[in-house]
Enzyme design. Structure first.
Site, PDB file in Angstrom:
ATOM      1  CE1 TYR A  91     -25.553  45.666 -43.560  1.00 18.80           C
ATOM      2  CE2 TYR A  91     -24.978  46.431 -41.360  1.00 18.80           C
ATOM      3  CZ  TYR A  91     -24.616  46.165 -42.672  1.00 18.80           C
ATOM      4  OH  TYR A  91     -23.334  46.379 -43.077  1.00 18.80           O
ATOM      5  CD  GLU A 117     -22.879  43.924 -45.493  1.00 14.07           C
ATOM      6  OE1 GLU A 117     -22.856  43.321 -46.577  1.00 14.07           O
ATOM      7  OE2 GLU A 117     -22.941  45.164 -45.402  1.00 14.07           O
TER       8      GLU A 117
END
Ligand code: GDP
Ligand code: MN
Length: 387
Positions: A109, A197
């Site tokens: 992530y 992101e």
């Protein structure tokens, strides 16, 4: 403003972030052409909607034949997809992104957000990729790595290296991670983003680092100086009620209740929403009609509120300073006449020209429910809801 995955990937790619080869498709046939253009023998068909969590909602499918591509595309195009992030209104899928499939060894992530506390861009990362960040912070908070970037000095190489170490990368991957982080940071800073992101950022079996998914959001207040970003807007992905109001210069935020609100001043609007809740009701929206609102503006505000089919009652709450109660009253009467309103409307007027405003309401002969105070207005609106 949010953009689609393929748009975010195109931007990031321009800043040196590696992304899989891919192309856009608007029909199942086109999905097949795209796959042949890309080459290889495994592809991923991805629904382009402004939402994460597509994977578990059937919006991401790995395919290895023409038939699979066709079926995957057919199952997404023209459909409203419901993910954990879309809420119960869902998002309509009108375009697909077809990509070469990647062989995943690890999912990471990586996110960049604006940290208001330190007034800096904050990097957030975790070796537990694939999960949403909300989920990570609940279930594996210890896995989350955070640091901020000094705007004067910019991203430092040691920061990128340290991140690589913490993610358990070897020397070669650290170099690649550094390049990706630098690219994501520059894209964020140079384009007035509020969020970048990459989830997941994957380590492939051949030892590459690739952005498999990408999301970007931008600061609405900076869009005036970012025409190349503004043109990526896809209104079909936005709340229809909000788009309608925004196009008419109204400050509107859609909510889930059934009491439509028409108020002047953001502070009074917030207080009114609280008061509705306190009285046991649920507001359908926040709406600030602004100062010196003409009767026509009030009429437009009514239209915006009534765009929401959940609305069962309308509450007009005006504390007029710059505004004029008589203009607001004229707008309410015009809304009844022109829109043929057949739902209860509660009006509370106070301030400039209040006597004239109340006279207009009283003499209109319309079934308008009036109230003296904010509390009374909220209670009457809640009581007026049809059961
Ligand atoms: P999201 O669910 O909307 O966040 O969509 P993602 O693009 O992140 O995809 C969800 C998941 O699908 C990823 O975490 C991967 O596990 C899987 N996935 C996506 N692309 C590929 C791919 O090219 N190969 C493989 N094997 N899995 C993929
Ligand atoms: Mn994702």
């Amino acid at each position: 403003m949010d953009i689609h995955e393929y748009q975010a990937k195109e931007i990031l790619s321009g800043f040196g972030v590696p992304v899989p080869m891919g192309g856009i498709a608007y029909s199942p046939e086109q999905a097949g052409y795209r796959a042949r253009e890309i080459g290889g023998d495994k592809w991923v068909v991805k629904a382009q909607i402004h939402s994460g969590g597509r994977g578990e909602a059937g919006g991401v499918r790995v395919c290895s034949t023409d038939d699979e591509l066709y079926d995957a595309a057919k199952s997404m195009l023209g459909k409203v997809l419901f993910t954990r992030q879309t809420g119960d209104r869902g998002k309509l899928c009108t375009r697909l992104y077809v990509e070469e499939a990647s062989d995943i060894a690890r999912e990471i992530y990586l996110g960049l957000v604006l940290d208001r506390e330190t007034e800096r861009i904050m990097v957030v990362a975790s070796a537990e990729g694939g999960m949403e960040i909300e989920e990570l912070s609940q279930e594996k908070p210890e896995s989350i790595i955070r640091f901020t970037i000094d705007p004067a000095a910019g991203l430092q190489d040691f920061q990128a290296r340290e991140l690589g170490f913490k993610l358990g990368f070897g020397a070669e991957l650290i170099g690649k991670a550094q390049r990706i982080l630098r690219g994501a940071y520059r894209a964020f800073r140079d384009l007035d983003a509020t969020m970048v992101e990459i989830n997941p950022l994957v380590v492939t079996k051949s030892g590459d680092l690739v952005a498999l998914d990408a999301k970007m959001s931008f600061d609405d207040n900076a869009l005036f100086r970012r025409p190349s970003i503004t043109e990526l807007r896809d209104k079909s992905q936005e709340d229809r009620r909000e788009t309608y109001a925004e196009d008419r210069g109204l400050a509107y935020v859609g909510l889930d209740g059934d009491i439509g609100c028409l108020i002047n001043g953001a502070g009074l609007a917030m207080a009114t929403l609280d008061m509705i809740k306190l009285s046991g009701g649920e507001p359908a929206n926040f709406l600030d009609i602004g100062g010196a609102a003409s009767p026509d503006r009030v009429l437009q505000a009514f239209k915006a509120v009534l765009m929401d089919k959940n609305v069962k009652v309308v509450l007009v709450n005006i504390f007029a300073g710059i505004n004029r109660c008589d203009w607001v009253a004229e707008g309410v009467v015009a809304a009844f006449r022109e829109l043929g309103l057949d739902l209860p409307v509660v009006v509370r007027l106070s301030g400039t020209n209040v006597d004239e405003g109340r006279r207009i309401i009283a003499e209109s002969g319309l079934p308008i429910i009036t109230a003296e105070t904010l509390a009374e207005a909220a209670e009457r609106a809640v009581a007026a809801r049809p059961v």
